[in-house]
Scaffold this motif. Structure first.
Motif, PDB file in Angstrom:
ATOM      1  N   ALA A 147      17.411   1.129 -26.627  1.00  0.00           N
ATOM      2  CA  ALA A 147      17.395   1.695 -27.974  1.00  0.00           C
ATOM      3  C   ALA A 147      18.096   3.046 -28.022  1.00  0.00           C
ATOM      4  O   ALA A 147      18.825   3.361 -28.956  1.00  0.00           O
ATOM      5  N   ILE A 148      17.854   3.862 -27.007  1.00  0.00           N
ATOM      6  CA  ILE A 148      18.355   5.247 -27.043  1.00  0.00           C
ATOM      7  C   ILE A 148      18.472   5.750 -25.608  1.00  0.00           C
ATOM      8  O   ILE A 148      17.667   5.375 -24.747  1.00  0.00           O
ATOM      9  N   VAL A 149      19.478   6.568 -25.356  1.00  0.00           N
ATOM     10  CA  VAL A 149      19.618   7.189 -24.035  1.00  0.00           C
ATOM     11  C   VAL A 149      20.015   8.643 -24.245  1.00  0.00           C
ATOM     12  O   VAL A 149      20.839   8.942 -25.101  1.00  0.00           O
ATOM     13  N   GLY A 150      19.401   9.543 -23.488  1.00  0.00           N
ATOM     14  CA  GLY A 150      19.727  10.954 -23.652  1.00  0.00           C
ATOM     15  C   GLY A 150      19.323  11.766 -22.446  1.00  0.00           C
ATOM     16  O   GLY A 150      18.834  11.228 -21.443  1.00  0.00           O
ATOM     17  N   THR A 151      19.532  13.054 -22.544  1.00  0.00           N
ATOM     18  CA  THR A 151      19.182  13.965 -21.453  1.00  0.00           C
ATOM     19  C   THR A 151      17.905  14.727 -21.811  1.00  0.00           C
ATOM     20  O   THR A 151      17.456  14.696 -22.961  1.00  0.00           O
ATOM     21  N   MET A 152      17.346  15.418 -20.821  1.00  0.00           N
ATOM     22  CA  MET A 152      16.174  16.268 -21.068  1.00  0.00           C
ATOM     23  C   MET A 152      16.202  17.388 -20.024  1.00  0.00           C
ATOM     24  O   MET A 152      16.194  17.112 -18.837  1.00  0.00           O
ATOM     25  N   HIS A 153      16.233  18.626 -20.504  1.00  0.00           N
ATOM     26  CA  HIS A 153      16.438  19.739 -19.579  1.00  0.00           C
ATOM     27  C   HIS A 153      15.194  20.569 -19.319  1.00  0.00           C
ATOM     28  O   HIS A 153      15.174  21.340 -18.358  1.00  0.00           O
ATOM     29  N   THR A 154      14.208  20.475 -20.179  1.00  0.00           N
ATOM     30  CA  THR A 154      13.046  21.352 -20.002  1.00  0.00           C
ATOM     31  C   THR A 154      11.746  20.570 -20.090  1.00  0.00           C
ATOM     32  O   THR A 154      11.677  19.530 -20.744  1.00  0.00           O
ATOM     33  N   GLU A 155      10.708  21.118 -19.442  1.00  0.00           N
ATOM     34  CA  GLU A 155       9.439  20.398 -19.373  1.00  0.00           C
ATOM     35  C   GLU A 155       8.502  20.765 -20.523  1.00  0.00           C
ATOM     36  O   GLU A 155       7.328  20.407 -20.490  1.00  0.00           O
ATOM     37  N   ASN A 156       9.004  21.490 -21.508  1.00  0.00           N
ATOM     38  CA  ASN A 156       8.172  21.767 -22.675  1.00  0.00           C
ATOM     39  C   ASN A 156       8.848  21.205 -23.936  1.00  0.00           C
ATOM     40  O   ASN A 156       8.499  20.125 -24.394  1.00  0.00           O
ATOM     41  N   LEU A 157       9.841  21.937 -24.453  1.00  0.00           N
ATOM     42  CA  LEU A 157      10.499  21.444 -25.670  1.00  0.00           C
ATOM     43  C   LEU A 157      11.195  20.102 -25.448  1.00  0.00           C
ATOM     44  O   LEU A 157      11.213  19.240 -26.332  1.00  0.00           O
ATOM     45  N   GLY A 158      11.756  19.932 -24.258  1.00  0.00           N
ATOM     46  CA  GLY A 158      12.450  18.677 -23.962  1.00  0.00           C
ATOM     47  C   GLY A 158      11.493  17.494 -24.024  1.00  0.00           C
ATOM     48  O   GLY A 158      11.783  16.457 -24.628  1.00  0.00           O
ATOM     49  N   ILE A 159      10.334  17.640 -23.389  1.00  0.00           N
ATOM     50  CA  ILE A 159       9.350  16.547 -23.394  1.00  0.00           C
ATOM     51  C   ILE A 159       8.824  16.318 -24.808  1.00  0.00           C
ATOM     52  O   ILE A 159       8.625  15.185 -25.241  1.00  0.00           O
ATOM     53  N   GLU A 160       8.608  17.401 -25.552  1.00  0.00           N
ATOM     54  CA  GLU A 160       8.140  17.238 -26.935  1.00  0.00           C
ATOM     55  C   GLU A 160       9.129  16.395 -27.751  1.00  0.00           C
ATOM     56  O   GLU A 160       8.734  15.524 -28.532  1.00  0.00           O
ATOM     57  N   ARG A 161      10.406  16.636 -27.545  1.00  0.00           N
ATOM     58  CA  ARG A 161      11.414  15.866 -28.293  1.00  0.00           C
ATOM     59  C   ARG A 161      11.400  14.401 -27.878  1.00  0.00           C
ATOM     60  O   ARG A 161      11.518  13.497 -28.713  1.00  0.00           O
ATOM     61  N   VAL A 162      11.256  14.162 -26.584  1.00  0.00           N
ATOM     62  CA  VAL A 162      11.202  12.766 -26.114  1.00  0.00           C
ATOM     63  C   VAL A 162      10.000  12.064 -26.747  1.00  0.00           C
ATOM     64  O   VAL A 162      10.097  10.926 -27.225  1.00  0.00           O
ATOM     65  N   ILE A 163       8.861  12.738 -26.775  1.00  0.00           N
ATOM     66  CA  ILE A 163       7.660  12.121 -27.355  1.00  0.00           C
ATOM     67  C   ILE A 163       7.881  11.802 -28.829  1.00  0.00           C
ATOM     68  O   ILE A 163       7.612  10.705 -29.304  1.00  0.00           O
ATOM     69  N   ARG A 164       8.388  12.762 -29.574  1.00  0.00           N
ATOM     70  CA  ARG A 164       8.563  12.533 -31.021  1.00  0.00           C
ATOM     71  C   ARG A 164       9.580  11.432 -31.287  1.00  0.00           C
ATOM     72  O   ARG A 164       9.391  10.600 -32.164  1.00  0.00           O
ATOM     73  N   ASN A 165      10.677  11.429 -30.548  1.00  0.00           N
ATOM     74  CA  ASN A 165      11.732  10.460 -30.850  1.00  0.00           C
ATOM     75  C   ASN A 165      11.404   9.055 -30.350  1.00  0.00           C
ATOM     76  O   ASN A 165      11.909   8.076 -30.907  1.00  0.00           O
ATOM     77  N   THR A 166      10.570   8.940 -29.320  1.00  0.00           N
ATOM     78  CA  THR A 166      10.208   7.588 -28.870  1.00  0.00           C
ATOM     79  C   THR A 166       9.043   7.040 -29.688  1.00  0.00           C
ATOM     80  O   THR A 166       9.071   5.883 -30.101  1.00  0.00           O
ATOM     81  N   THR A 167       8.052   7.868 -29.952  1.00  0.00           N
ATOM     82  CA  THR A 167       6.896   7.332 -30.685  1.00  0.00           C
ATOM     83  C   THR A 167       7.217   7.075 -32.158  1.00  0.00           C
ATOM     84  O   THR A 167       6.477   6.376 -32.837  1.00  0.00           O
ATOM     85  N   ALA A 168       8.308   7.631 -32.639  1.00  0.00           N
ATOM     86  CA  ALA A 168       8.709   7.345 -34.025  1.00  0.00           C
ATOM     87  C   ALA A 168       9.320   5.952 -34.149  1.00  0.00           C
ATOM     88  O   ALA A 168       9.620   5.512 -35.249  1.00  0.00           O
ATOM     89  N   ASN A 169       9.535   5.296 -33.030  1.00  0.00           N
ATOM     90  CA  ASN A 169      10.083   3.938 -33.049  1.00  0.00           C
ATOM     91  C   ASN A 169       9.110   3.005 -32.322  1.00  0.00           C
ATOM     92  O   ASN A 169       9.056   2.986 -31.090  1.00  0.00           O
ATOM     93  N   PRO A 170       8.318   2.219 -33.063  1.00  0.00           N
ATOM     94  CA  PRO A 170       7.294   1.384 -32.411  1.00  0.00           C
ATOM     95  C   PRO A 170       7.873   0.311 -31.505  1.00  0.00           C
ATOM     96  O   PRO A 170       7.156  -0.259 -30.682  1.00  0.00           O
ATOM     97  N   ASN A 171       9.169   0.020 -31.647  1.00  0.00           N
ATOM     98  CA  ASN A 171       9.783  -0.996 -30.775  1.00  0.00           C
ATOM     99  C   ASN A 171       9.917  -0.511 -29.339  1.00  0.00           C
ATOM    100  O   ASN A 171      10.008  -1.312 -28.413  1.00  0.00           O
ATOM    101  N   ILE A 172       9.974   0.811 -29.135  1.00  0.00           N
ATOM    102  CA  ILE A 172      10.178   1.343 -27.778  1.00  0.00           C
ATOM    103  C   ILE A 172       8.872   1.256 -26.995  1.00  0.00           C
ATOM    104  O   ILE A 172       7.869   1.842 -27.366  1.00  0.00           O
TER     105      ILE A 172
END
Ligand code: SF4
Length: 386
Positions: A147-172
């Protein structure tokens, strides 16, 4: 309790690292520097022994352009860590990470970021950590199931973005974590932190349990959202893996075992799916109509253009449907979107017939004619043209 010598060493490190940040223009617009300076300024030491250094740093601030650039060596973070080690009792009160609530947008993904979207209804997301070129290669490969592929550089804001963008799509339902974890001088370990979060969650101070990085604190995301993420997503940990084919093979295996869309997601509403219906009416394009013909003998696609009075006024030839489409658009011979969609479909079928040698018969445009121009007045058969 630190000794006076340890505190003095810490001050020296802070002054030295702040000096490096002051000399580096990239830091002037970075949330890491700005937040660290403000956090240290709020301490007793920041208002006394460190005040002059912090003031000098504040003077180089320009409007923030990013929260954290994820540099391999981050000067303000080293300074903050030195302070936290010398004053452990003050560490919990230090507000070191940028805390701004990110702007959510409607649709998916809700947060902008460094990623490529491939397909909403696919079940696998891929986090390539600090390996931007790996993320790009995966995206270009058009991996099925992703569905989506990206990078993540930090263990705070980066993880928060991964959580929001994956959980916003129930198919993932799966997250492959691959590429290079960011092993920085300050101890950013976003990959290890993400995997710890999925395994153990976070404590009441929003710190990820078991994370070894220095700042694994999720300030902008609720405990419920983290719990929902842990229920929805299964992590496939292949940190260090850079082989696109192997990652693709894992993605396909996982996709074949998806349990289906997650029910009860705590975050944004899923994107609505609309059942498409066939067109009812058909309106003639005032710019005229086309007759499509794959000429097998010359292996050429031929496109004849007629006015709505049935007069041939142009003939186009090309090896590809894309060339014909762009040419007639450029010539202004398509003035309706439905006509353009119809022609694109016919050209694609004709191109396929040219390649395979199959018989091609042009379909009539869908819908019932809604205009007062009679089909027979165009001098065409009506079954082929619009
Ligand atoms: S991450 Fe650190 S070193 Fe990099 S730009 Fe930001 S403040 Fe500077």
């Amino acid at each position: 309790m630190s000794t006076e010598i340890e505190k003095s060493v810490a001050f020296h490190i802070i002054q030295e690292q702040m000096g490096s940040a002051i000399a580096a223009p990239k830091c002037h617009k970075c949330g890491c520097l700005q937040q660290t300076v403000e956090a240290l300024s709020a301490t007793a030491e920041g208002q006394n022994e460190l005040a002059e250094t912090l003031n000098r740093a504040r003077q180089v601030f320009v409007p923030k352009e990013y929260d954290c650039l994820g540099c391999p060596v981050c000067y303000p973070a080293i300074a903050a860590n030195a302070f936290a080690e010398a004053y452990p009792e003050a560490e919990a009160k230090l507000d070191l990470c940028p805390t701004e609530e990110p702007d959510l947008r409607s649709g998916w993904p809700p947060l902008a970021g460094d990623y490529y979207v491939l397909r909403y209804s696919a079940p696998v997301a891929i986090c390539a950590l600090n390996s931007a070129s790996l993320a790009q290669q995966i995206a270009r490969s058009g991996m099925p199931g992703v569905a989506i592929v990206g990078t993540m550089h930090t263990e705070n804001l980066g993880i928060e973005r991964v959580i929001r963008n994956t959980t916003a799509n129930p198919n993932i339902r799966f997250l492959i974590v691959c590429g290079e974890d960011t092993q920085q001088a300050i101890g950013h370990l976003p990959g290890q932190s993400l995997i710890s979060l999925v395994a153990s969650g976070m404590d009441e101070r929003a710190r990820i349990a078991g994370a070894r990085g220095k700042r694994p604190i999720l300030k902008n995301i609720s405990a419920d959202a983290v719990q929902s993420f842990r229920k929805q997503i299964t992590v496939h940990n292949v940190v260090g893996q850079h082989d696109v084919e192997r990652i693709g093979s894992s993605a396909q295996d996982l996709a074949a075992h998806t349990p289906g869309p997650f029910e009860g997601a705590a975050s944004a509403a899923p994107v609505a799916i609309t059942r498409a219906v066939p067109p009812v009416g058909l309106t003639l394009d005032p710019a005229g109509y086309f007759v499509v013909f794959p000429e097998q003998r010359r292996k050429t696609l031929v496109l004849e253009h007629y006015t709505n009075q049935g007069v041939l006024d142009a003939i186009f030839e090309a090896d590809s449907s894309a060339a014909l489409s762009s040419t007639v658009i450029q010539k202004g011979l398509l003035s309706r979107l439905d006509h353009a969609a119809y022609l694109g479909g016919e050209l694609a079928r004709a191109e396929r017939a040219l390649e395979t040698g199959e018989l091609y018969v042009q379909d009539r445009a869908p819908g019932t004619l809604m205009t007062n121009i009679a089909a027979d007045s165009r001098g065409c058969c009506g079954s082929e043209c619009r």
